[in-house]
Design a protein around this motif. Structure first.
Motif, PDB file in Angstrom:
ATOM      1  N   SER A 154      50.548  48.535 -26.577  1.00  0.00           N
ATOM      2  CA  SER A 154      49.741  48.123 -27.639  1.00  0.00           C
ATOM      3  C   SER A 154      50.703  46.367 -28.692  1.00  0.00           C
ATOM      4  CB  SER A 154      49.621  49.252 -29.118  1.00  0.00           C
ATOM      5  OG  SER A 154      48.362  49.639 -28.234  1.00  0.00           O
ATOM      6  N   ARG A 155      52.150  46.871 -28.497  1.00  0.00           N
ATOM      7  CA  ARG A 155      53.193  46.161 -28.997  1.00  0.00           C
ATOM      8  C   ARG A 155      52.639  44.697 -28.189  1.00  0.00           C
ATOM      9  NH1 ARG A 155      54.846  50.982 -30.086  1.00  0.00           N
ATOM     10  NH2 ARG A 155      55.922  51.695 -31.674  1.00  0.00           N
ATOM     11  N   ASP A 156      52.251  45.012 -26.816  1.00  0.00           N
ATOM     12  CA  ASP A 156      52.147  43.478 -25.993  1.00  0.00           C
ATOM     13  C   ASP A 156      51.378  42.395 -26.828  1.00  0.00           C
ATOM     14  OD1 ASP A 156      52.722  41.338 -24.716  1.00  0.00           O
ATOM     15  OD2 ASP A 156      52.282  43.079 -22.740  1.00  0.00           O
ATOM     16  N   MET A 157      50.180  43.353 -26.932  1.00  0.00           N
ATOM     17  CA  MET A 157      48.770  42.992 -27.097  1.00  0.00           C
ATOM     18  C   MET A 157      48.241  42.671 -28.162  1.00  0.00           C
ATOM     19  SD  MET A 157      45.892  46.240 -26.305  1.00  0.00           S
ATOM     20  CE  MET A 157      47.205  47.234 -25.292  1.00  0.00           C
ATOM     21  N   MET A 158      48.301  43.201 -29.245  1.00  0.00           N
ATOM     22  CA  MET A 158      47.581  43.043 -30.233  1.00  0.00           C
ATOM     23  C   MET A 158      48.005  41.489 -30.928  1.00  0.00           C
ATOM     24  SD  MET A 158      47.568  46.627 -32.211  1.00  0.00           S
ATOM     25  CE  MET A 158      46.871  45.922 -33.876  1.00  0.00           C
ATOM     26  N   PRO A 159      49.396  40.707 -31.377  1.00  0.00           N
ATOM     27  CA  PRO A 159      50.446  40.235 -31.133  1.00  0.00           C
ATOM     28  C   PRO A 159      49.304  39.077 -31.210  1.00  0.00           C
ATOM     29  CG  PRO A 159      52.039  41.919 -30.623  1.00  0.00           C
ATOM     30  CD  PRO A 159      50.680  42.155 -30.299  1.00  0.00           C
ATOM     31  N   ARG A 160      49.510  38.973 -29.961  1.00  0.00           N
ATOM     32  CA  ARG A 160      48.666  37.997 -28.996  1.00  0.00           C
ATOM     33  C   ARG A 160      47.451  38.448 -29.426  1.00  0.00           C
ATOM     34  NH1 ARG A 160      52.872  37.211 -25.843  1.00  0.00           N
ATOM     35  NH2 ARG A 160      54.226  39.152 -24.881  1.00  0.00           N
ATOM     36  N   VAL A 161      46.347  39.195 -29.496  1.00  0.00           N
ATOM     37  CA  VAL A 161      45.017  39.147 -30.105  1.00  0.00           C
ATOM     38  C   VAL A 161      44.980  38.319 -31.421  1.00  0.00           C
ATOM     39  CG1 VAL A 161      43.201  41.037 -30.242  1.00  0.00           C
ATOM     40  CG2 VAL A 161      44.333  40.986 -28.346  1.00  0.00           C
ATOM     41  N   MET A 162      45.730  39.330 -31.779  1.00  0.00           N
ATOM     42  CA  MET A 162      45.695  38.366 -33.493  1.00  0.00           C
ATOM     43  C   MET A 162      45.914  36.936 -33.805  1.00  0.00           C
ATOM     44  SD  MET A 162      47.815  42.043 -35.389  1.00  0.00           S
ATOM     45  CE  MET A 162      47.812  41.082 -37.044  1.00  0.00           C
ATOM     46  N   THR A 163      46.860  36.797 -32.744  1.00  0.00           N
ATOM     47  CA  THR A 163      46.926  35.163 -32.943  1.00  0.00           C
ATOM     48  C   THR A 163      46.324  34.237 -32.428  1.00  0.00           C
ATOM     49  OG1 THR A 163      49.328  35.425 -31.868  1.00  0.00           O
ATOM     50  CG2 THR A 163      48.590  33.370 -31.787  1.00  0.00           C
ATOM     51  N   TYR A 164      44.927  34.636 -31.297  1.00  0.00           N
ATOM     52  CA  TYR A 164      43.589  33.724 -30.857  1.00  0.00           C
ATOM     53  C   TYR A 164      42.890  34.322 -32.561  1.00  0.00           C
ATOM     54  CZ  TYR A 164      38.932  34.284 -29.679  1.00  0.00           C
ATOM     55  OH  TYR A 164      37.842  33.979 -29.415  1.00  0.00           O
ATOM     56  N   GLY A 165      43.060  35.645 -32.851  1.00  0.00           N
ATOM     57  CA  GLY A 165      42.174  35.467 -34.300  1.00  0.00           C
ATOM     58  C   GLY A 165      42.285  34.457 -35.531  1.00  0.00           C
ATOM     59  N   PHE A 166      43.437  34.228 -36.015  1.00  0.00           N
ATOM     60  CA  PHE A 166      43.777  33.769 -36.979  1.00  0.00           C
ATOM     61  C   PHE A 166      43.611  32.300 -36.342  1.00  0.00           C
ATOM     62  CE2 PHE A 166      45.657  37.381 -38.846  1.00  0.00           C
ATOM     63  CZ  PHE A 166      45.256  37.646 -39.724  1.00  0.00           C
ATOM     64  N   ALA A 167      43.843  31.869 -35.251  1.00  0.00           N
ATOM     65  CA  ALA A 167      43.567  30.690 -35.040  1.00  0.00           C
ATOM     66  C   ALA A 167      43.397  29.560 -35.352  1.00  0.00           C
ATOM     67  CB  ALA A 167      44.551  30.375 -33.513  1.00  0.00           C
ATOM     68  N   PRO A 168      42.718  28.754 -35.918  1.00  0.00           N
ATOM     69  CA  PRO A 168      41.560  27.080 -35.699  1.00  0.00           C
ATOM     70  C   PRO A 168      40.759  27.649 -35.014  1.00  0.00           C
ATOM     71  CG  PRO A 168      44.166  25.902 -36.205  1.00  0.00           C
ATOM     72  CD  PRO A 168      44.456  27.907 -35.297  1.00  0.00           C
ATOM     73  N   GLU A 169      39.610  26.781 -35.042  1.00  0.00           N
ATOM     74  CA  GLU A 169      38.641  26.494 -34.136  1.00  0.00           C
ATOM     75  C   GLU A 169      39.103  25.515 -33.208  1.00  0.00           C
ATOM     76  OE1 GLU A 169      34.540  28.613 -34.227  1.00  0.00           O
ATOM     77  OE2 GLU A 169      35.137  27.861 -36.136  1.00  0.00           O
ATOM     78  N   PRO A 170      39.034  25.114 -32.644  1.00  0.00           N
ATOM     79  CA  PRO A 170      38.432  25.399 -31.333  1.00  0.00           C
ATOM     80  C   PRO A 170      39.259  26.673 -30.198  1.00  0.00           C
ATOM     81  CG  PRO A 170      38.834  23.698 -30.033  1.00  0.00           C
ATOM     82  CD  PRO A 170      39.002  23.683 -31.775  1.00  0.00           C
ATOM     83  N   ALA A 171      40.629  26.457 -30.664  1.00  0.00           N
ATOM     84  CA  ALA A 171      41.629  27.712 -29.962  1.00  0.00           C
ATOM     85  C   ALA A 171      41.522  29.246 -30.298  1.00  0.00           C
ATOM     86  CB  ALA A 171      43.007  27.047 -30.568  1.00  0.00           C
ATOM     87  N   GLY A 172      40.949  28.863 -31.862  1.00  0.00           N
ATOM     88  CA  GLY A 172      40.876  30.720 -32.128  1.00  0.00           C
ATOM     89  C   GLY A 172      39.010  30.310 -32.593  1.00  0.00           C
ATOM     90  N   LEU A 173      39.689  32.149 -33.859  1.00  0.00           N
ATOM     91  CA  LEU A 173      38.350  32.180 -34.551  1.00  0.00           C
ATOM     92  C   LEU A 173      38.902  32.040 -35.966  1.00  0.00           C
ATOM     93  CD1 LEU A 173      37.892  36.065 -33.133  1.00  0.00           C
ATOM     94  CD2 LEU A 173      36.473  34.399 -32.640  1.00  0.00           C
ATOM     95  N   GLY A 174      39.729  31.576 -35.990  1.00  0.00           N
ATOM     96  CA  GLY A 174      39.537  30.833 -37.729  1.00  0.00           C
ATOM     97  C   GLY A 174      39.511  31.779 -38.778  1.00  0.00           C
ATOM     98  N   LEU A 175      39.983  33.091 -38.244  1.00  0.00           N
ATOM     99  CA  LEU A 175      40.230  34.249 -39.052  1.00  0.00           C
ATOM    100  C   LEU A 175      40.930  34.248 -40.500  1.00  0.00           C
ATOM    101  CD1 LEU A 175      39.669  37.068 -37.013  1.00  0.00           C
ATOM    102  CD2 LEU A 175      37.811  36.359 -38.045  1.00  0.00           C
ATOM    103  N   HIS A 176      40.020  34.813 -42.187  1.00  0.00           N
ATOM    104  CA  HIS A 176      41.819  34.916 -42.493  1.00  0.00           C
ATOM    105  C   HIS A 176      41.707  36.161 -42.911  1.00  0.00           C
ATOM    106  CE1 HIS A 176      42.294  34.303 -46.984  1.00  0.00           C
ATOM    107  NE2 HIS A 176      42.031  35.331 -47.287  1.00  0.00           N
TER     108      HIS A 176
END
Length: 347
Positions: A154-176
């Motif tokens: 979990s420590r390996d995958m979660m920061p990377r998934v969250m980076t994608y979630g918070f990154a601006p589009e089109p690189a990520g989802l642009g989450l707040h």
């Protein structure tokens, strides 16, 4: 990661999610992620992934299995450009979810065989659940096979998934906002989430039944916001390395590097504000990585000095939507290790 390259002004105003999403693969040091498929679901049964579900999520195993099947089908439908109602599970709220299968090539017991060979290297799944385009919010959850818990995956995958979630589009989802809900007795998960920068924001009293102890327990809600989350430091906190070609990481590295340069220049200038120079340099950094920075507004302080929001001490590492965001003076990575107690109790 949506298919469109630049969202139109109408899309930005409506805050609607794209009709179709391209779910990116994500690489880790111990695991790698690919879009989950319906064919992966029986593998979770083989992995005994719903074992002790009442302790980990507060649901019984049957209920946990049902929601996981629903999440995967919603994810597959979104990737195929289908409406939520076409997912095969139905949803009047048209909620969207992204599901990744978690795979590993590890041989932890040194028997010369990949640990998860029987399940085609799959050891679990990770989800961004109920992705809300209007509020730019999502919930994260990990489901791992019984024999793959407590090994640091979990420590390996979660920061990377969250980076994608918070990154601006089109690189990520642009989450707040990304949030989690954890039973109070699951102290191990609470510790992991707090290490990632999640902050306890409330609890639902007696929301869950603790079958092991025949009593009710609280459901703890934790979240982290885009301006509180530092993708690089979250990996450092777990001793993980940056993988530059992961979605959103290229943007995070460029923004962080430039942020450090701005801070150093300010120290050299005896904390004299230079908003025009900072803004021009920031835009140059974004242009190099092909990202359009978000809007910034010029404000005047009590001393009559002008500055831009994007240049303030409380600024986000991310470039989008500064004028509509609240900034946190207590960002976790500014206070790492201060006044934080971590439980180490095993599941």
């Amino acid at each position: 990661m949506s298919e469109h390259v630049e969202p139109s002004p109408d899309q930005e105003t409506s805050r609607e999610l794209p009709a179709r999403i391209v779910i990116p693969p994500i690489k880790g040091e111990m695991v790698h992620l690919r879009p989950a498929t319906v064919e992966d679901l029986p593998k979770l049964d083989e992995l005994d992934a719903y074992y002790n579900a009442s302790r980990i999520t507060g649901k019984d195993a049957q209920a946990e299995r049902a929601v996981v099947h629903t999440w995967v089908r919603r994810s597959v439908a979104w990737a195929h450009g289908q409406a939520a109602s076409e997912s095969g599970v139905g949803d009047p709220e048209s909620r969207r979810t992204i599901a990744w299968a978690v795979l590993t090539d590890s041989d932890h017991d040194d028997d010369g065989r990949i640990d998860a060979a029987e399940t085609d290297n799959v050891i679990g799944m990770v989800f961004l659940i109920d992705v809300d385009g209007w509020a730019r919010s999502a919930r994260i959850q990990v489901v791992l096979g019984k024999d793959y818990r407590g090994r640091g995956y979990s420590r390996d995958m979660m920061p990377r998934v969250m980076t994608y979630g918070f990154a601006p589009e089109p690189a990520g989802l642009g989450l707040h906002r990304i949030w989690v809900a954890v039973p109070e007795k699951n102290t191990r998960s609470l510790s992991v989430y707090q290490s990632l920068g999640f902050v306890k924001t409330g609890s639902s009293r007696d929301a869950l039944w603790d079958a092991e102890n025949s009593r009710y327990q609280d459901l703890i809600v934790l979240d982290t916001l885009f301006d509180e989350y530092d993708p690089i430091r979250s990996l450092d906190a777990f001793g993980m390395h940056v993988i530059e070609d992961n979605p959103g990481m290229r943007e995070a590295l460029a923004i962080r590097e430039h942020s450090i340069a701005i801070q150093q220049r300010r120290r050299d200038d005896d904390k004299t504000d230079k908003p025009a120079a900072d803004d021009a340099a920031r835009r140059e950094a974004y242009e190099k990585i092909g990202v359009t920075p978000g809007s910034s507004r010029t404000v005047t302080d009590d001393a009559g000095k002008t500055r831009t929001d994007a240049a303030s001490d409380e600024t986000s590492n991310w470039p989008y939507g500064q004028s509509e965001r609240k900034s946190s003076k207590n960002a976790w990575w500014r206070n790492l290790g201060l006044n934080r107690k971590r439980d180490t109790e095993e599941d």
